[in-house]
Design an enzyme around this catalytic site. Sequence first.
Site, PDB file in Angstrom:
ATOM      1  N   SER A  46       2.310  29.036 -29.629  1.00  0.00           N
ATOM      2  CA  SER A  46       1.928  28.140 -30.375  1.00  0.00           C
ATOM      3  C   SER A  46       2.588  27.159 -30.942  1.00  0.00           C
ATOM      4  O   SER A  46       3.810  27.113 -31.676  1.00  0.00           O
ATOM      5  CB  SER A  46       1.172  29.239 -31.598  1.00  0.00           C
ATOM      6  OG  SER A  46       0.650  28.364 -32.737  1.00  0.00           O
TER       7      SER A  46
ATOM      8  N   HIS B  46      -0.399  27.058 -26.390  1.00  0.00           N
ATOM      9  CA  HIS B  46      -1.577  27.073 -27.486  1.00  0.00           C
ATOM     10  C   HIS B  46      -1.396  26.397 -28.577  1.00  0.00           C
ATOM     11  O   HIS B  46      -0.475  26.072 -29.128  1.00  0.00           O
ATOM     12  CB  HIS B  46      -1.136  28.597 -28.179  1.00  0.00           C
ATOM     13  CG  HIS B  46      -2.340  28.936 -29.179  1.00  0.00           C
ATOM     14  ND1 HIS B  46      -3.720  29.636 -28.803  1.00  0.00           N
ATOM     15  CD2 HIS B  46      -2.636  29.088 -30.521  1.00  0.00           C
ATOM     16  CE1 HIS B  46      -4.383  29.943 -29.870  1.00  0.00           C
ATOM     17  NE2 HIS B  46      -3.781  29.555 -31.112  1.00  0.00           N
TER      18      HIS B  46
ATOM     19  N   ASP C 147      -3.102  24.710 -31.977  1.00  0.00           N
ATOM     20  CA  ASP C 147      -4.064  25.052 -33.085  1.00  0.00           C
ATOM     21  C   ASP C 147      -4.368  23.803 -34.084  1.00  0.00           C
ATOM     22  O   ASP C 147      -3.534  22.874 -34.626  1.00  0.00           O
ATOM     23  CB  ASP C 147      -3.098  25.948 -34.100  1.00  0.00           C
ATOM     24  CG  ASP C 147      -2.846  27.403 -33.531  1.00  0.00           C
ATOM     25  OD1 ASP C 147      -3.698  27.874 -33.526  1.00  0.00           O
ATOM     26  OD2 ASP C 147      -1.675  27.704 -33.444  1.00  0.00           O
TER      27      ASP C 147
ATOM     28  N   MET D 260      -6.583  22.388 -36.914  1.00  0.00           N
ATOM     29  CA  MET D 260      -7.253  22.855 -38.323  1.00  0.00           C
ATOM     30  C   MET D 260      -7.696  21.457 -38.946  1.00  0.00           C
ATOM     31  O   MET D 260      -7.060  20.377 -39.051  1.00  0.00           O
ATOM     32  CB  MET D 260      -6.094  23.547 -39.180  1.00  0.00           C
ATOM     33  CG  MET D 260      -5.470  24.601 -38.363  1.00  0.00           C
ATOM     34  SD  MET D 260      -4.476  25.537 -39.379  1.00  0.00           S
ATOM     35  CE  MET D 260      -3.586  26.791 -38.409  1.00  0.00           C
TER      36      MET D 260
ATOM     37  N   HIS E  64      -7.116  25.994 -29.827  1.00  0.00           N
ATOM     38  CA  HIS E  64      -7.862  26.830 -30.780  1.00  0.00           C
ATOM     39  C   HIS E  64      -8.315  26.092 -31.846  1.00  0.00           C
ATOM     40  O   HIS E  64      -7.623  25.450 -32.960  1.00  0.00           O
ATOM     41  CB  HIS E  64      -6.852  27.879 -31.254  1.00  0.00           C
ATOM     42  CG  HIS E  64      -7.222  28.771 -32.187  1.00  0.00           C
ATOM     43  ND1 HIS E  64      -6.369  29.640 -32.987  1.00  0.00           N
ATOM     44  CD2 HIS E  64      -8.538  29.224 -32.640  1.00  0.00           C
ATOM     45  CE1 HIS E  64      -6.917  30.376 -33.818  1.00  0.00           C
ATOM     46  NE2 HIS E  64      -8.278  30.078 -33.691  1.00  0.00           N
TER      47      HIS E  64
ATOM     48  N   MET F 205      -9.835  25.529 -35.374  1.00  0.00           N
ATOM     49  CA  MET F 205     -10.129  26.189 -36.448  1.00  0.00           C
ATOM     50  C   MET F 205     -10.890  25.193 -37.458  1.00  0.00           C
ATOM     51  O   MET F 205     -10.161  24.799 -38.318  1.00  0.00           O
ATOM     52  CB  MET F 205      -9.015  26.855 -37.089  1.00  0.00           C
ATOM     53  CG  MET F 205      -8.421  28.130 -36.309  1.00  0.00           C
ATOM     54  SD  MET F 205      -6.827  28.620 -36.800  1.00  0.00           S
ATOM     55  CE  MET F 205      -6.297  27.438 -35.589  1.00  0.00           C
TER      56      MET F 205
ATOM     57  N   MET G  41      -8.153  37.418 -33.965  1.00  0.00           N
ATOM     58  CA  MET G  41      -7.052  36.974 -35.045  1.00  0.00           C
ATOM     59  C   MET G  41      -6.416  38.358 -35.597  1.00  0.00           C
ATOM     60  O   MET G  41      -7.190  39.069 -35.996  1.00  0.00           O
ATOM     61  CB  MET G  41      -7.838  36.091 -36.103  1.00  0.00           C
ATOM     62  CG  MET G  41      -8.170  34.754 -35.745  1.00  0.00           C
ATOM     63  SD  MET G  41      -7.118  33.636 -34.812  1.00  0.00           S
ATOM     64  CE  MET G  41      -5.711  33.627 -35.993  1.00  0.00           C
TER      65      MET G  41
ATOM     66  N   GLY H 167      -4.813  29.930 -40.389  1.00  0.00           N
ATOM     67  CA  GLY H 167      -4.589  28.985 -41.217  1.00  0.00           C
ATOM     68  C   GLY H 167      -3.265  28.521 -41.294  1.00  0.00           C
ATOM     69  O   GLY H 167      -2.620  27.336 -41.273  1.00  0.00           O
ATOM     70  N   PHE H 168      -2.398  29.489 -41.074  1.00  0.00           N
ATOM     71  CA  PHE H 168      -0.795  29.292 -41.139  1.00  0.00           C
ATOM     72  C   PHE H 168      -0.291  30.348 -40.009  1.00  0.00           C
ATOM     73  O   PHE H 168      -0.534  31.573 -39.928  1.00  0.00           O
ATOM     74  CB  PHE H 168      -0.327  29.587 -42.417  1.00  0.00           C
ATOM     75  CG  PHE H 168      -0.790  29.089 -43.591  1.00  0.00           C
ATOM     76  CD1 PHE H 168      -0.465  27.618 -43.839  1.00  0.00           C
ATOM     77  CD2 PHE H 168      -2.151  29.266 -44.148  1.00  0.00           C
ATOM     78  CE1 PHE H 168      -1.249  26.804 -44.750  1.00  0.00           C
ATOM     79  CE2 PHE H 168      -2.873  28.163 -45.185  1.00  0.00           C
ATOM     80  CZ  PHE H 168      -2.107  27.213 -45.382  1.00  0.00           C
ATOM     81  N   GLY H 169       0.988  29.805 -39.750  1.00  0.00           N
ATOM     82  CA  GLY H 169       1.862  30.595 -38.845  1.00  0.00           C
ATOM     83  C   GLY H 169       2.811  31.576 -39.661  1.00  0.00           C
ATOM     84  O   GLY H 169       2.657  31.371 -41.052  1.00  0.00           O
ATOM     85  N   GLY H 170       3.400  32.309 -39.098  1.00  0.00           N
ATOM     86  CA  GLY H 170       4.653  33.018 -39.664  1.00  0.00           C
ATOM     87  C   GLY H 170       3.848  34.307 -40.582  1.00  0.00           C
ATOM     88  O   GLY H 170       4.786  34.783 -41.493  1.00  0.00           O
TER      89      GLY H 170
ATOM     90  N   ASP I  85      -3.795  36.570 -31.662  1.00  0.00           N
ATOM     91  CA  ASP I  85      -2.920  35.320 -32.370  1.00  0.00           C
ATOM     92  C   ASP I  85      -2.694  35.848 -33.737  1.00  0.00           C
ATOM     93  O   ASP I  85      -3.574  36.159 -34.555  1.00  0.00           O
ATOM     94  CB  ASP I  85      -4.062  34.370 -32.247  1.00  0.00           C
ATOM     95  CG  ASP I  85      -3.510  33.021 -32.836  1.00  0.00           C
ATOM     96  OD1 ASP I  85      -1.930  32.949 -33.168  1.00  0.00           O
ATOM     97  OD2 ASP I  85      -4.316  32.061 -32.803  1.00  0.00           O
ATOM     98  N   GLY I  86      -1.513  35.892 -34.069  1.00  0.00           N
ATOM     99  CA  GLY I  86      -1.062  36.122 -35.389  1.00  0.00           C
ATOM    100  C   GLY I  86      -0.033  37.374 -35.585  1.00  0.00           C
ATOM    101  O   GLY I  86      -0.352  38.331 -35.384  1.00  0.00           O
TER     102      GLY I  86
ATOM    103  N   GLY J  44       3.677  32.145 -32.091  1.00  0.00           N
ATOM    104  CA  GLY J  44       4.532  30.895 -32.668  1.00  0.00           C
ATOM    105  C   GLY J  44       5.838  31.283 -32.913  1.00  0.00           C
ATOM    106  O   GLY J  44       6.692  30.814 -32.191  1.00  0.00           O
ATOM    107  N   SER J  45       6.043  31.901 -34.056  1.00  0.00           N
ATOM    108  CA  SER J  45       7.565  31.840 -34.780  1.00  0.00           C
ATOM    109  C   SER J  45       8.088  32.462 -33.842  1.00  0.00           C
ATOM    110  O   SER J  45       9.307  32.223 -33.532  1.00  0.00           O
ATOM    111  CB  SER J  45       7.182  32.699 -36.069  1.00  0.00           C
ATOM    112  OG  SER J  45       6.273  32.397 -36.827  1.00  0.00           O
TER     113      SER J  45
HETATM  114  C1  DX5 Z   1      -2.975  30.885 -37.207  1.00  0.00           C
HETATM  115  C2  DX5 Z   1      -2.767  30.098 -35.889  1.00  0.00           C
HETATM  116  C3  DX5 Z   1      -1.824  30.794 -35.020  1.00  0.00           C
HETATM  117  C4  DX5 Z   1      -0.266  30.911 -35.494  1.00  0.00           C
HETATM  118  C5  DX5 Z   1       0.531  31.997 -34.955  1.00  0.00           C
HETATM  119  O1  DX5 Z   1      -4.070  30.299 -37.697  1.00  0.00           O
HETATM  120  O2  DX5 Z   1      -4.149  30.473 -35.134  1.00  0.00           O
HETATM  121  O3  DX5 Z   1      -1.669  30.279 -33.638  1.00  0.00           O
HETATM  122  O4  DX5 Z   1       0.301  29.583 -34.902  1.00  0.00           O
HETATM  123  O5  DX5 Z   1       1.638  31.939 -35.379  1.00  0.00           O
HETATM  124  P1  DX5 Z   1       2.537  33.230 -35.483  1.00  0.00           P
HETATM  125  O6  DX5 Z   1       2.909  33.558 -34.272  1.00  0.00           O
HETATM  126  O7  DX5 Z   1       3.944  32.706 -36.303  1.00  0.00           O
HETATM  127  O8  DX5 Z   1       2.106  34.480 -36.462  1.00  0.00           O
HETATM  128 ZN    ZN Z   2      -4.047  29.966 -32.979  1.00  0.00          ZN
END
Ligand code: DX5
Ligand code: ZN
Length: 215
Positions: free
Chosen positions: A7, A32, A34, A36, A65, A67, A136, A141-144, A174-175, A196-197
């Site tokens: 991501s 991927h 994202d 938003m 993706h 959102m 999900m 909304g957010f990574g990490g 995802d997540g 992502g992270s």
């Molecule tokens: C969250 C995103 C994810 C996010 C995942 O809303 O859809 O794609 O980047 O990040 P990690 O892998 O850090 O949870």
């Molecule tokens: Zn995503």
Amino acid sequence: MYIVSPSILASDFSKLGCEAEAVYNAGAQWLHIDVMDGHFVPNITLGADIVRSIRPHSKAFFDVHLMIDDPLFYAERFAQAGAELITFHIEAPCDIEKTISKIKELGVKVGISLKPKTPAEAIAPYLKDIDLVLVMTVEPGFGGQKFMADMLPKIAELKKMIDESGKDILIQVDGGIDKNTAPLVKEAGATVLVAGSSVFRSNDYKEAIDSLKNA
Ligand code: DX5
Ligand code: ZN
């Protein structure tokens, strides 16, 4: 057989092209992306012009993706920008059937995503028309964020529904996916792992991607 889709949200936004290229060279078949809009989720990320600018830097399959509240309107812009799969949320206040048809008309693959509180059965009416279901494993909304282990039964339920339908539909998660959670989601039936992270915050992208593929 397992696909890793890093991501880009967790990458260094000041060098998106280089980051996209680096994860492809490190063995990730998909990227991927994202999107938003600050309405569907309380965060704003990137738009179609940015996807277009990353496109020449990576041969990866562009997994977008959305959102956002209005995927029906924006799908065309993302397809023109280079998206090869467009996934939107079943919870978006849009006409789901029309959005699926629109994405198909654009000649790209179509996915539907489920937020954590949305049950697996919600996808049943659309299984006949889609290429991928995105589960999900955090609130979008957010990574990490921390992986929600209580999503594992939902993945297994979707796998059963898909097997029974006889359709070739991918299950993406995802997540919070890392080398510890990857074996759990694979066991439940997921084959496309968004990370992502765990990829972009590692020192060695290849090692991180391999560890997800082989976990
Ligand atoms: C969250 C995103 C994810 C996010 C995942 O809303 O859809 O794609 O980047 O990040 P990690 O892998 O850090 O949870
Ligand atoms: Zn995503």
